[in-house]
Structure formats: C-alpha cells, structure tokens
Scaffold this motif. Structure first.
Motif, short mmCIF file in Angstrom:
data_model
loop_
_atom_site.label_atom_id
_atom_site.label_comp_id
_atom_site.label_asym_id
_atom_site.label_seq_id
_atom_site.Cartn_x
_atom_site.Cartn_y
_atom_site.Cartn_z
N VAL A 119 13.79 -33.17 -9.60
CA VAL A 119 12.62 -32.40 -9.13
C VAL A 119 11.50 -32.52 -10.15
CG1 VAL A 119 11.83 -30.00 -8.97
CG2 VAL A 119 13.78 -30.73 -7.62
N LEU A 120 11.85 -32.46 -11.43
CA LEU A 120 10.82 -32.45 -12.47
C LEU A 120 10.25 -33.84 -12.76
CD1 LEU A 120 12.34 -29.71 -14.78
CD2 LEU A 120 10.32 -29.53 -13.30
N VAL A 121 11.06 -34.87 -12.62
CA VAL A 121 10.51 -36.21 -12.87
C VAL A 121 9.49 -36.54 -11.78
CG1 VAL A 121 12.20 -37.69 -11.66
CG2 VAL A 121 11.12 -38.50 -13.73
N GLU A 122 9.66 -35.93 -10.63
CA GLU A 122 8.70 -36.16 -9.54
C GLU A 122 7.46 -35.27 -9.67
OE1 GLU A 122 11.00 -35.45 -5.99
OE2 GLU A 122 11.83 -37.49 -6.02
N ARG A 123 7.46 -34.34 -10.63
CA ARG A 123 6.34 -33.39 -10.78
C ARG A 123 5.91 -33.30 -12.25
NH1 ARG A 123 9.67 -32.16 -6.90
NH2 ARG A 123 8.92 -31.33 -4.91
N PRO A 124 5.24 -34.35 -12.75
CA PRO A 124 4.89 -34.39 -14.18
C PRO A 124 4.04 -33.18 -14.62
CG PRO A 124 4.33 -36.47 -13.08
CD PRO A 124 4.80 -35.56 -12.02
N ALA A 125 3.18 -32.67 -13.71
CA ALA A 125 2.34 -31.53 -14.11
C ALA A 125 3.21 -30.29 -14.34
CB ALA A 125 1.30 -31.25 -13.03
N LEU A 126 4.25 -30.15 -13.53
CA LEU A 126 5.15 -29.00 -13.70
C LEU A 126 5.92 -29.12 -15.02
CD1 LEU A 126 6.42 -26.40 -12.65
CD2 LEU A 126 7.95 -27.75 -11.22
#
Ligand code: HEM
Length: 411
Positions: A261-268
């Motif tokens: 989930v996080l690798v797909e959402r660098p801003a997060l």
C-alpha cells in the motif's frame, strides 16, 4: 478478469485451479459484483480440486457487512465445529478456532490465562531488536521483502513466544505452508505426516517444560488453571499447532500488504515519516482494505434466514471478511485507502467469541515493523521484478513476492 467464484464442472482440473487462482489474486471485483445478491449458494469446491476430495461442496456466500457481522456474533446458529471438510478428514481439526461452546468457552478461558497482553508487551523490545537486525541483514538494492523479512519475522516471534529455538523457523514455515495450501497438490498423506511431525515436536517440548518450567508460553499453558481445571496434553499440542498456523501467514500478509500500500503511495510514506501518530491508522486501514484473512467457514446449526434468504440446517456458510470490509454501506468509498474513517468495526480479526486471540501481537509486530522501515528508508520504491500475489489459498490475501528497492539514509 473472471468475475465469478463458481466453476463449471466441464473445466479440467488445471483450468479449475487457474480459475481459482485468478479469483484469489484479486477477489474484490467479484465481491463488488456479488455482494448485493448474497446470501447466494455456489459450488466452492468442485470434486477433485483438492487431493482426497471426491465430491463437490456447496456453500452460502455471505458478503454484506451486516450479514457477516451477525453471523460471526451468532455462534449458536453458525457453528465453527460442524465442518464437513474436517469431518471427512480433508483438513485436520484445529482446537479452539474449530470449537463451539461449551468446549470453546473452557478452552479460551484457559489459554487467555497464558496468552496475555503482558506477555505480548514484554516481547516488544525483543521484537524491535529482531526487526532491526533482519532489516540490517537484508542489505540494500532490490530485495524481495517477503522472503527476506515478512516471512521470517512472524515465524521467529512465534517460535520465541512458544520457547522454541528461532533457527528452526524453516521447519515451522514448511509445517504452516503445508497446512494452509489448499490449491496445490499436497496429498492427504503429506498433510497427515505434517500434522504428526508437529504433534511429535510439540509433545517433546511440552514434556520438557513439565519437567523444568521456563519463561515461555508452553510452560504457561502447562501451568494454566481455571477453577481447578487445566489443559490436557493433546489440547496443549493442538493449541501450539493452531498458533503456528493462525499467527504466521496472517501476520506475514499484513506486513506485506502494508508495504505494498505504501510503495504505491509515496506521499503517504513521507507523511508517515513526519508524523508517526498515523502508523496505527495505516495498519487498521490496511487490515480493512486488504484483509489478510478473506474468508472462513461456518455451518448452520439450525434453519435460519439471512437477509430474507433461507439457509437450512447443515448447510455450509462462507463468511467473507474481505467483502464485508469493502461494503459501501459500512465503509463509504470502500475502494479508497483513507485515514479519516471510523475503523473500529472492521472484521479483519473476526467478531464475537472467536475474535482473534493474537490481534494485539499482530498489531504490535506490524507497528514495530513499519516504524523500523520508516526509520531506515527515506523512500520506498518498487523493484524491477514484479510483485506477485499468493495463489495457494483463497483464505488468505497477501504476496508471494514483493520486490522493493531499499536505499537507506542510515546504515
Ligand atoms: C494480521 C494478523 C492476523 C489476522 C488477520 C488474524 C485473523 C483472525 C481471525 C479473522 C480470527 C477469527 C476466526 C473465526 O472467527 O473463525 C482469528 C482467530 C484466532 N487467531 Fe488470529 N489473526 C492474525 C494473527 C494472529 C496471531 C499473531 C495469532 C497468535 C500468535 C493468532 C491467533 C489466533 C487464534 C488462537 C484464534 C482463534 C480464537 C478463537 O477461536 O477463540 N492470530 N484470527
């Protein structure tokens, strides 16, 4: 993408396996299409798809949040013990999770005495140390975090909790893989041999702890007593096997799903590095968004009506945790990963009397693990090799391979 769970009997065995694997890789489109029509009855296991299975099995799919929630809480109507797949010897019977009251009540009271929050909390500094050591050993560059990290950490933790040497984790992993692998060719004999190996192994350890206690869970189980009652030898062995199976793959998949989930959402990722108070919310939203356990069984212990549909006594019922957690009536915009929801009622750890005993441990491992990654890696990037979802079992949802490029700020 195939949007059905039902399989035509005209398919070859190989086609059936492929069909199931497609569903297991991404079940969410199917849930979206089916949810409103459920409860609906479908063939979930055609004859022959699992070695040893010579007849097909039907089950009612429950996918609406309200239906799943009520079924999980109504253990008198939806039995965990009356599972025909277990009765036919297709799967070995697990203690506790496949028990109904009054056996479940007695057993849970006794294991609650041993598997305490205090025991989990006491383990946290050690888990932090192991998580950091494993990250250090993983090296830099492109790494498959499943093989190098999310598999070894939970196995090592359970081994330590039980008081078993961590070096034996490959054997542990083999035992739990053999147990949960429903869709690959593992013969009935192999499954039985696997269970016998586990029983022999834990039997030896329990005997040793009876002779000389140690500061571990097996000793606590041997010593647990409620109102003059204690656990019998076979119950202790059964419980150790359950922990190995219930606590391994699930936590591995939660940790892999969080990293994906996080690798797909660098801003997060950046936001989390700056504000660690969001770590727990990210874990809970991942549990909802990509539930590590997608489905489990119950059997109707009496005739019952669910959302206006009659289910007869003896019918199998498949409770879809993953579908309930994406029901728009309970979680608006369910297919969006959001940190501003009320996540108290997701059903990823179940509900009612069988609510996950290991939830505090799984949450602690996920939190320690995510913080260790955040401490070490300023960015999280996908690798060149593809991320591959696991397809061995429709029960769990996670990765077989998740390559990430790890570049650290600190050694
Ligand atoms: C993210 C990780 C985990 C998830 C998603 C998960 C999920 C679940 C779910 C959904 C149930 C309910 C089963 C049912 O209603 O039939 C359950 C039960 C259980 N879990 Fe977990 N689990 C996780 C981790 C663990 C860990 C780490 C342990 C132990 C080390 C554990 C031990 C158990 C046990 C013993 C039960 C049976 C409780 C009972 O029947 O009274 N789980 N888990």
């Amino acid at each position: 993408m195939e949007t059905s769970m039902e399989m035509s009997p005209s398919l070859t065995l190989e086609q059936m396996r492929e069909h199931l694997a497609t569903f297991v890789t991404d079940p969410y489109a199917v849930y979206q299409q089916m949810r409103e029509q459920t409860p609906t009855e479908f063939v979930f296991l055609p004859a022959g798809v699992i070695p040893g299975l010579d007849e097909s099995f039907k089950a009612w799919a429950l996918m609406k949040y309200a239906d799943v929630y009520h079924a999980l809480r109504d253990h008198d109507t939806f039995s965990s013990a009356r599972n025909p797949l277990i009765e036919k010897g297709i799967f070995p019977r697990l203690v506790l999770i496949a028990d109904d009251p009054p056996r479940h009540t007695r057993f849970r009271r006794l294991v609650n005495k041993a598997f305490t929050l205090r025991r989990v909390e006491a383990l946290e500094p050690w888990i932090t140390q192991v998580a950091n050591e494993q990250l250090y050993e993983m090296g830099r560059g492109e790494v498959d975090v499943v093989q190098s990290y999310t598999i070894p950490l939970p196995v090592t933790v359970i081994a330590r909790l039980l008081g078993i040497p961590g070096e034996e984790y490959p054997t542990f992993k083999r035992w739990s893989d053999t147990f949960i692998s429903a869709l690959v060719s593992i013969s009935l004999e192999e499954r039985m041999k696997n269970t016998q190996e586990m029983v022999a192994y834990f039997g030896q350890i329990a005997a040793a702890r009876r002779a000389h206690g140690a500061d571990d869970l097996i000793t606590a189980l041997v010593e647990a007593e409620v109102e003059g009652e204690s656990l019998e030898e076979w119950e202790i062995l059964g419980f150790c096997i359950l922990l190995l199976i219930a606590g391994n793959e699930t936590t591995t998949n939660l940790m892999s799903n969080i990293l994906n989930v996080l690798v797909e959402r660098p801003a997060l990722w950046q936001r989390l590095r700056e504000d660690r108070s969001l770590v727990e919310t990210v874990i809970e939203e991942t549990l909802r968004y990509e539930s590590p356990i997608q489905q489990l069984f119950r059997v109707a212990a009496r005739d019952v009506e669910v959302s206006g549909v009659k289910i007869a006594e003896g019918d199998m019922v498949m409770v879809f945790f993953g579908a309930a957690n994406r029901d728009p009536l309970e979680f608006p915009y369910p297919d969006e990963f959001r940190l501003d929801r009320d996540l108290r009622n997701h059903v990823s750890f179940g509900m009612g009397i069988h609510y996950c005993l290991g939830a505090p441990l799984a949450r602690a491992e996920a939190k320690i693990s995510l913080n260790a990654f955040l401490d070490r890696f300023p960015v999280l990037k996908p690798g060149q090799a593809p991320a591959v979802r696991q397809t061995v079992s429709p029960i769990v949802f996670g990765f077989q391979q998740l390559p990430l490029v790890l570049e650290s700020g600190r050694p």
